[in-house]
Design a protein around this motif. Structure first.
Motif, PDB file in Angstrom:
ATOM      1  N   ILE A  65      30.579  30.823  38.006  1.00 31.98           N
ATOM      2  CA  ILE A  65      30.679  30.384  39.400  1.00 31.98           C
ATOM      3  C   ILE A  65      29.393  30.703  40.146  1.00 31.98           C
ATOM      4  O   ILE A  65      28.870  29.908  40.915  1.00 31.98           O
ATOM      5  N   SER A  66      28.882  31.932  39.912  1.00 30.89           N
ATOM      6  CA  SER A  66      27.692  32.388  40.632  1.00 30.89           C
ATOM      7  C   SER A  66      26.494  31.494  40.365  1.00 30.89           C
ATOM      8  O   SER A  66      25.618  31.332  41.225  1.00 30.89           O
ATOM      9  N   GLU A  67      26.427  30.896  39.182  1.00 31.13           N
ATOM     10  CA  GLU A  67      25.294  30.034  38.844  1.00 31.13           C
ATOM     11  C   GLU A  67      25.341  28.719  39.598  1.00 31.13           C
ATOM     12  O   GLU A  67      24.317  28.075  39.796  1.00 31.13           O
ATOM     13  N   ARG A  68      26.547  28.308  40.051  1.00 28.15           N
ATOM     14  CA  ARG A  68      26.715  26.988  40.653  1.00 28.15           C
ATOM     15  C   ARG A  68      26.859  27.030  42.176  1.00 28.15           C
ATOM     16  O   ARG A  68      26.660  26.037  42.844  1.00 28.15           O
ATOM     17  N   LEU A  69      27.267  28.207  42.715  1.00 26.51           N
ATOM     18  CA  LEU A  69      27.573  28.270  44.137  1.00 26.51           C
ATOM     19  C   LEU A  69      26.622  29.203  44.868  1.00 26.51           C
ATOM     20  O   LEU A  69      25.984  30.075  44.276  1.00 26.51           O
ATOM     21  N   ASP A  70      26.597  29.013  46.176  1.00 24.47           N
ATOM     22  CA  ASP A  70      25.846  29.903  47.043  1.00 24.47           C
ATOM     23  C   ASP A  70      26.538  31.275  47.044  1.00 24.47           C
ATOM     24  O   ASP A  70      27.771  31.370  46.986  1.00 24.47           O
ATOM     25  N   PRO A  71      25.752  32.363  47.093  1.00 24.84           N
ATOM     26  CA  PRO A  71      26.352  33.705  47.082  1.00 24.84           C
ATOM     27  C   PRO A  71      27.434  33.894  48.148  1.00 24.84           C
ATOM     28  O   PRO A  71      28.417  34.598  47.938  1.00 24.84           O
ATOM     29  N   GLU A  72      27.248  33.206  49.325  1.00 23.99           N
ATOM     30  CA  GLU A  72      28.263  33.355  50.366  1.00 23.99           C
ATOM     31  C   GLU A  72      29.585  32.750  49.941  1.00 23.99           C
ATOM     32  O   GLU A  72      30.658  33.299  50.241  1.00 23.99           O
ATOM     33  N   GLU A  73      29.510  31.632  49.229  1.00 19.95           N
ATOM     34  CA  GLU A  73      30.744  31.004  48.752  1.00 19.95           C
ATOM     35  C   GLU A  73      31.402  31.881  47.681  1.00 19.95           C
ATOM     36  O   GLU A  73      32.638  32.007  47.636  1.00 19.95           O
ATOM     37  N   VAL A  74      30.582  32.473  46.823  1.00 18.73           N
ATOM     38  CA  VAL A  74      31.117  33.367  45.785  1.00 18.73           C
ATOM     39  C   VAL A  74      31.847  34.545  46.435  1.00 18.73           C
ATOM     40  O   VAL A  74      32.949  34.918  46.027  1.00 18.73           O
ATOM     41  N   MET A  75      31.237  35.102  47.497  1.00 13.50           N
ATOM     42  CA  MET A  75      31.885  36.225  48.177  1.00 13.50           C
ATOM     43  C   MET A  75      33.225  35.808  48.755  1.00 13.50           C
ATOM     44  O   MET A  75      34.204  36.571  48.726  1.00 13.50           O
ATOM     45  N   GLY A  76      33.324  34.616  49.262  1.00 15.34           N
ATOM     46  CA  GLY A  76      34.584  34.129  49.820  1.00 15.34           C
ATOM     47  C   GLY A  76      35.671  34.057  48.759  1.00 15.34           C
ATOM     48  O   GLY A  76      36.826  34.446  49.007  1.00 15.34           O
ATOM     49  N   ILE A  77      35.288  33.564  47.564  1.00 14.26           N
ATOM     50  CA  ILE A  77      36.268  33.471  46.476  1.00 14.26           C
ATOM     51  C   ILE A  77      36.710  34.863  46.029  1.00 14.26           C
ATOM     52  O   ILE A  77      37.897  35.120  45.815  1.00 14.26           O
ATOM     53  N   VAL A  78      35.714  35.759  45.895  1.00 15.71           N
ATOM     54  CA  VAL A  78      36.031  37.135  45.460  1.00 15.71           C
ATOM     55  C   VAL A  78      36.962  37.802  46.462  1.00 15.71           C
ATOM     56  O   VAL A  78      37.950  38.451  46.094  1.00 15.71           O
ATOM     57  N   ASN A  79      36.686  37.641  47.767  1.00  9.29           N
ATOM     58  CA  ASN A  79      37.527  38.257  48.791  1.00  9.29           C
ATOM     59  C   ASN A  79      38.944  37.696  48.740  1.00  9.29           C
ATOM     60  O   ASN A  79      39.925  38.428  48.914  1.00  9.29           O
ATOM     61  N   ALA A  80      39.032  36.359  48.500  1.00  8.10           N
ATOM     62  CA  ALA A  80      40.363  35.751  48.418  1.00  8.10           C
ATOM     63  C   ALA A  80      41.130  36.319  47.215  1.00  8.10           C
ATOM     64  O   ALA A  80      42.327  36.636  47.321  1.00  8.10           O
ATOM     65  N   PHE A  81      40.438  36.465  46.078  1.00  7.70           N
ATOM     66  CA  PHE A  81      41.083  36.991  44.874  1.00  7.70           C
ATOM     67  C   PHE A  81      41.485  38.454  45.071  1.00  7.70           C
ATOM     68  O   PHE A  81      42.622  38.847  44.802  1.00  7.70           O
ATOM     69  N   PHE A  82      40.547  39.238  45.588  1.00 11.21           N
ATOM     70  CA  PHE A  82      40.864  40.659  45.817  1.00 11.21           C
ATOM     71  C   PHE A  82      41.963  40.834  46.866  1.00 11.21           C
ATOM     72  O   PHE A  82      42.729  41.788  46.829  1.00 11.21           O
ATOM     73  N   GLY A  83      42.024  39.901  47.817  1.00 11.55           N
ATOM     74  CA  GLY A  83      43.071  39.984  48.829  1.00 11.55           C
ATOM     75  C   GLY A  83      44.454  39.985  48.204  1.00 11.55           C
ATOM     76  O   GLY A  83      45.337  40.743  48.623  1.00 11.55           O
ATOM     77  N   GLU A  84      44.639  39.107  47.180  1.00 15.26           N
ATOM     78  CA  GLU A  84      45.928  39.085  46.499  1.00 15.26           C
ATOM     79  C   GLU A  84      46.172  40.381  45.721  1.00 15.26           C
ATOM     80  O   GLU A  84      47.291  40.909  45.707  1.00 15.26           O
ATOM     81  N   LEU A  85      45.129  40.899  45.079  1.00 17.42           N
ATOM     82  CA  LEU A  85      45.280  42.138  44.311  1.00 17.42           C
ATOM     83  C   LEU A  85      45.554  43.342  45.218  1.00 17.42           C
ATOM     84  O   LEU A  85      46.361  44.215  44.889  1.00 17.42           O
ATOM     85  N   LEU A  86      44.880  43.389  46.388  1.00 13.76           N
ATOM     86  CA  LEU A  86      45.019  44.545  47.264  1.00 13.76           C
ATOM     87  C   LEU A  86      46.415  44.674  47.848  1.00 13.76           C
ATOM     88  O   LEU A  86      46.890  45.785  48.099  1.00 13.76           O
ATOM     89  N   SER A  87      47.087  43.565  48.056  1.00 18.94           N
ATOM     90  CA  SER A  87      48.463  43.651  48.553  1.00 18.94           C
ATOM     91  C   SER A  87      49.354  44.337  47.520  1.00 18.94           C
ATOM     92  O   SER A  87      50.284  45.063  47.871  1.00 18.94           O
ATOM     93  N   LEU A  88      49.033  44.105  46.227  1.00 19.30           N
ATOM     94  CA  LEU A  88      49.785  44.782  45.155  1.00 19.30           C
ATOM     95  C   LEU A  88      49.468  46.268  45.131  1.00 19.30           C
ATOM     96  O   LEU A  88      50.365  47.108  44.916  1.00 19.30           O
ATOM     97  N   VAL A  89      48.194  46.626  45.341  1.00 20.23           N
ATOM     98  CA  VAL A  89      47.799  48.040  45.347  1.00 20.23           C
ATOM     99  C   VAL A  89      48.577  48.796  46.408  1.00 20.23           C
ATOM    100  O   VAL A  89      49.119  49.876  46.162  1.00 20.23           O
ATOM    101  N   GLU A  90      48.660  48.212  47.603  1.00 25.89           N
ATOM    102  CA  GLU A  90      49.397  48.863  48.691  1.00 25.89           C
ATOM    103  C   GLU A  90      50.869  49.000  48.346  1.00 25.89           C
ATOM    104  O   GLU A  90      51.495  50.024  48.618  1.00 25.89           O
ATOM    105  N   ARG A  91      51.432  47.991  47.707  1.00 27.07           N
ATOM    106  CA  ARG A  91      52.859  48.006  47.369  1.00 27.07           C
ATOM    107  C   ARG A  91      53.201  49.122  46.382  1.00 27.07           C
ATOM    108  O   ARG A  91      54.236  49.769  46.488  1.00 27.07           O
ATOM    109  N   PHE A  92      52.301  49.382  45.450  1.00 28.86           N
ATOM    110  CA  PHE A  92      52.558  50.414  44.432  1.00 28.86           C
ATOM    111  C   PHE A  92      52.056  51.800  44.847  1.00 28.86           C
ATOM    112  O   PHE A  92      52.194  52.743  44.081  1.00 28.86           O
ATOM    113  N   GLY A  93      51.493  51.901  46.053  1.00 26.35           N
ATOM    114  CA  GLY A  93      51.094  53.216  46.557  1.00 26.35           C
ATOM    115  C   GLY A  93      49.766  53.705  46.029  1.00 26.35           C
ATOM    116  O   GLY A  93      49.505  54.918  46.058  1.00 26.35           O
ATOM    117  N   GLY A  94      48.910  52.815  45.580  1.00 24.70           N
ATOM    118  CA  GLY A  94      47.584  53.214  45.118  1.00 24.70           C
ATOM    119  C   GLY A  94      46.583  53.221  46.255  1.00 24.70           C
ATOM    120  O   GLY A  94      46.877  52.805  47.377  1.00 24.70           O
TER     121      GLY A  94
END
Length: 1014
Positions: A59-88
């Motif tokens: 992805i990084s080779e094809r997109l602007d770094p700002e767009e990559v950051m947006g995708i990463v934040n969206a992906f981590f957003g889903e993971l972080l809700s799980l972290v909070e749920r399990f008490g991590g």
């Protein structure tokens, strides 16, 4: 800082933003101690999870770094809700990776299991994310995770400086988790050994070949997580309780049956049984006195007895205390002033007691006071944790138990030595069996309906220990996992097994406390299992101490009770206290220990001696080694005042260990010099002469370096005493004379050295030389008013006069000693003087006068309850009666003397009593019995290295063999007497006057000993 920033920091928006950078709990702790950020840190067992995302490179080779950051934040957003749920807690983002922690800043009962559940959820989340599709041109991209998890100890805290800080964890546990992640393939979860052990009951794993990990010398065991197991609920049978122990308690309370001792490992319910005994007794109209000692009190002489006496005083008055003391002991009541806060007026009898006499009398006072109070009041003692009681108090407790039933219920750990407690009924407690748990819960919580899942869970996590059962139930209830609906409990399981064991369970309770209360508990844990409450209050910086203390009592974390004039707080659970203490960073512990030591010194200026050993421990733990050593010296002095030589030696050894860890300068040298002089007395009384000699040689060298000539003279005096005791007479004399050179300006040391030189000469039968030294010592002692020493010197001169056959002068010398001791009110001294005079008349064969002085001595010894002295007087009195023809009365007195000598461990008195009994039976015409007692006397005298007793026993055997007309045995005894006395001035002819009237025996004596015939 400019105005714009200052204004922004005040806004709620900024505060909420900060909360996303740091865990909320850490921010609270920082706010509590902004200048002591290390208080935020702690040592914990955590589970670290590293996850790395694969697929972003394309992805990084094809997109602007700002767009990559947006995708990463969206992906981590889903993971972080799980972290909070399990008490991590998200520790940090690592580019396209993430580090997550379980166990800090909050612990959970199942942190390792939560981490694995989260890892499996992560894989599901990646699959769902990929289903949404990431399409770039004609290419569809997918993301994948590789995960590594490891559990172990870390240090958690704030890292960095004023330029940049972050909250994180450090330790090999984290490094290994990262390495395991790097070894995991896409879509794999690899865990370490500890994580596997904690979760293997709940998940399926595949063992991997041992891995070679960078930074590890040994191969690492690792496991691939495959999936969850299906958990099975176990059947629970109807349990049973501790009926046998309860029946014993009931019989003890109602029938004053045998005293009880419950033994068991920590947590088996010993204290609960004691609490039941107190409650049952109260219902039956009986009251009790409770005491539990702490581990450090074991080395404090009579500490447990002191606490019991203070409780007794609370039940009565100082005036009434005297009514519980037998008349013979009342003159010594003032000795209790050093033990408890009484104010009895000292009497002349007390002032001149020897150290051994004082110690013995204190013990007798305590024993009689406790026994008579319990007997008359109907109260009984409840004593918890006997393994922490000091030895002297244990002896008193054992004697109380042997004296009377219905006085004591006690507990101790399973390894407690019960040899002294044979009269007690002893019960060994074991953990509850699995089918005991339900009855235990109902007995403590009432007739509720307990789900089987709850009973199973409690049993497995507590390992059948009642203490942990209660603690675990309280936690589950507090955290909402247990709800009461009518009489039915609803249980929501937090996990079938609590990872990290019961220690982590206690830290969970700590983590859920308000930061102020949490810090209060941490400070208390450094104070120890039990401590004076004013110290904690002084250390605590909060304004709501009383309210927060009430909270800790309501939650059964601390209990508070009055001991003497102080409120004391005690952790209800030692494991909890230990767990909290262990979680603190070493640097934080050291600082708190130092603050505690200083606080003790500040608020207990009048009671420093009482807390000396505690202050020493805290200074040592706070790395203030010199001050620790000084307080160990103070602690030893306190024990020496109580004549507790072993305990004093323990603290002196601790002091030496501390001082020797320091760089040796003048201050340390002076401290070591004080230590060596202080250690002489306990080493002497404990018979450790070689070690004492080594100390005094060191003291001499240090005193010489420091040019402290008074200390140098004292060291030489000590060396001389030790050489003399060890039979090195010429070396002793040389050292004494050298000591005199340095003691010219120290009169008392001069008197001591001159007296010792006199004793030394006497032991070598140089009586003229001895008298010369005694006369010089006498002159100085009189000049400076050392009258106790004057009396001692007159007694020594009297002994010499006896040996020289100058009985008239002996009586004059002993009489002078009597006059001085009488003026001083030294009753024991007068009694010994009378014994000496009785001995003179025995040598003269004036049995009537011997009887008179022996009777006077016995009366005085009885008056002051001096058992060993009374034995000595009884033997003289019985001997005089036998020689006056009343052998039956002599026999009675000697039997009494034998009983008393054995009761007080007086081996010399026992040997003398046996010898006199043998002679009594000879006079009564019973030679077989006579030989039995005479042989016993000789055996004991030999075994105790009592050469004078050995000679006397052999002389008595001469009389026996003469009566039996056994010339061979008679001659053998003569040769033995000759051997013993060869280097002791020989035996005067007058000792054989009983045998010289008959020529056949007289000739045998003259020929065997080579004596001139008269």
């Amino acid at each position: 800082m400019d105005d714009t920033l200052r204004e922004f920091f005040r806004k709620r928006q900024f505060q909420e933003l900060v909360m996303s950078f740091l865990p909320r709990e850490i921010i609270k702790r920082v706010a509590l101690r902004p200048k002591e950020l290390d208080r935020v840190g702690e040592r914990r067992e955590v589970t670290a999870l590293f996850a790395d995302i694969s697929g972003f490179t394309a992805i990084s080779e094809r997109l602007d770094p700002e767009e990559v950051m947006g995708i990463v934040n969206a992906f981590f957003g889903e993971l972080l809700s799980l972290v909070e749920r399990f008490g991590g807690t998200v520790d940090k983002f690592l580019g396209d990776g993430i580090m997550i922690l379980f166990g800090v800043p909050h612990s959970h009962s199942d942190d390792a299991r939560r981490a694995l559940e989260l890892a499996l959820e992560f894989l599901d989340a990646v699959e769902n994310f990929n289903k949404k599709g990431l399409v770039f041109g004609s290419e569809r991209l997918t993301l994948e995770l590789s995960i590594g998890i490891n559990t172990g100890m870390v240090v958690a805290g704030i890292l960095g400086s004023d330029f940049h800080r972050e909250y994180t964890v450090l330790g090999d546990t984290v490094n290994l988790a990262a390495r395991l992640e790097s070894l995991a393939k896409r879509g794999e979860i690899i865990v370490g050994e500890r994580t596997f052990e904690l979760t293997k009951d709940y998940f399926y794993f595949k063992p991997l070949e041992s891995l070679t990990v960078k930074g590890k010398t040994a191969p690492v065991n690792a496991y691939q997580l495959l999936g969850r197991k299906r958990l099975i609920t176990l059947e629970v049978k109807r349990p049973v309780g501790r009926e046998a122990e309860i029946k014993k308690i009931q019989a003890f309370v109602t029938k004053k049956d045998r005293n009880l001792l419950f033994l068991g490992e920590q947590g088996t319910g010993k204290s609960h049984l004691l609490a039941y005994a107190i409650d049952f007794a109260k219902k039956m109209g009986r009251s009790s006195i409770y005491h539990a000692s702490l581990p450090w009190e074991k080395r404090l002489h009579l500490s447990a007895s002191r606490a019991i006496l203070r409780s007794i005083i609370e039940h009565t008055t100082e005036k009434n205390i005297a009514s519980y003391i037998p008349a013979a002991h009342k003159p010594y009541l003032s000795l209790l002033n050093d033990i408890v806060d009484t104010n009895f007026k000292p009497t002349p009898q007390v002032e001149y007691l020897s150290p051994e006499e004082r110690s013995a009398r204190v013990v007798e006072l305590i024993f009689n006071l406790i026994h008579n109070f319990l007997h008359k009041s109907g109260l009984f003692l409840v004593l918890d944790a006997l393994e922490n009681f000091d030895n002297a108090s244990l002896n008193i407790i054992a004697r109380l138990g042997a004296k009377e039933k219905g006085l004591i219920i006690a507990s101790a750990n399973a390894s407690f030595d019960t040899a002294r407690f044979k009269t007690f009924s002893i019960s060994y407690l074991k953990p509850l069996k699995k089918n005991d748990v339900l009855e235990f819960l109902k007995s403590h919580l009432g007739p509720l309906r307990f789900p089987q899942t709850l009973v199973n869970f409690l049993y497995e996590q507590s390992e059948g220990l009642p203490l942990y059962l209660q603690e675990l139930f309280s936690y589950l209830k507090d955290e909402g996992f247990i709800e009461l609906k009518g009489k039915r409990l609803i249980f929501r399981t937090p996990g079938e097994r609590i990872s990290g064991g019961i220690t982590n369970l206690f830290l969970i309770r700590l983590d859920h406390m308000d930061p102020h209360i949490r810090e209060l508990v941490q400070t208390a844990s450094v104070l120890g299992l039990s401590f004076p409450l004013p110290v904690l209050e002084h250390l605590y910086h909060g304004k709501k101490f009383e309210r927060e203390l009430d909270f800790l009592q309501e939650r059964n974390i601390l209990s508070v009770e009055v001991k003497g004039a102080l409120n004391w707080a005690t952790f209800r659970n030692q494991i909890f206290q230990s767990a909290v203490y262990s979680s603190l960073l070493l640097a934080v512990r050291e600082r708190i220990h130092l603050n505690i030591a200083n606080t003790f010194c500040t608020i207990f200026t009048q009671k420093e001696d009482e807390f000396a050993s505690t202050i020493a421990y805290h200074y040592l733990s706070g790395k203030e080694h010199f001050r620790a050593g000084e307080y160990y010296l103070k602690a030893s002095s306190v024990q020496e005042k109580l004549y507790a030589h072993k305990e004093a030696l323990f603290f002196l050894d601790k002091a030496e260990e501390v001082f020797r860890s320091l760089r040796v300068d003048e201050r340390v040298k002076k401290a070591l010099l004080r230590l060596y002089h202080g250690r002489f007395k306990p080493l002497w009384f404990l018979g450790m002469y070689e070690r004492a000699l080594e100390d005094q040689i060191h003291a001499y060298a240090l005193a010489k370096q420091l040019k402290e000539y008074d200390k140098l003279a004292e060291a030489l005096l000590g060396i001389g005493l030790l050489y003399s005791r060890m039979g090195k007479f010429s070396a002793a004399e040389k050292v004494y004379k050298k000591g005199l050179e340095f003691a010219r300006s120290i009169p008392y040391v001069q008197v001591e050295i001159l007296s010792n030189l006199g004793i030394l000469r006497s032991e070598q039968f140089d009586f003229n030389g001895a008298k010369g030294y005694y006369e010089k010592a006498l002159e100085i002692a009189k000049k400076y008013g050392f009258y106790t020493k004057v009396a001692d010197i007159y007694n020594n001169l009297g002994w010499i006069s006896m040996k020289e056959g100058n009985y008239e002068q002996a009586i004059v010398n002993f009489g002078s000693a009597v006059e001085i001791d009488e003026k001083l009110g030294h009753i024991d001294g007068q009694a010994f003087d009378f014994v000496n005079i009785a001995g003179v008349y025995a040598d003269l064969g004036d049995w009537e006068k011997m009887r008179t002085f022996a009777e006077r001595a016995y009366q005085l010894f009885s008056k002051v309850q001096h058992t060993c002295g009374a034995v000595l007087a009884l033997n003289h009195l019985g001997e005089s009666l036998r020689e006056l023809g009343n052998s039956t009365e002599g026999l009675r007195l000697h039997k009494k003397a034998l009983r008393m000598s054995r009761g007080c461990g007086d081996s010399k008195g026992e040997s003398d009593s046996l010898r006199n009994l043998g002679l009594d039976f000879l006079a009564l015409g019973e030679p077989d019995k006579a030989f039995k007692y005479l042989s016993g006397a000789l055996k004991i005298a030999n075994s105790s290295a009592d050469w004078e007793g050995t000679i006397e026993a052999n002389f008595a055997l001469l009389r026996y063999f003469k009566l039996c007309e056994n010339r061979d045995k008679f001659k053998a005894i003569l040769l033995e007497i000759k051997r013993i006395t060869e280097n002791k001035g020989g035996i005067p002819t007058r000792r054989f006057k009983l045998f010289l009237d008959e020529p056949c025996w007289a000739n045998l004596i003259y020929d065997t000993l080579g004596m001139e015939k008269k």
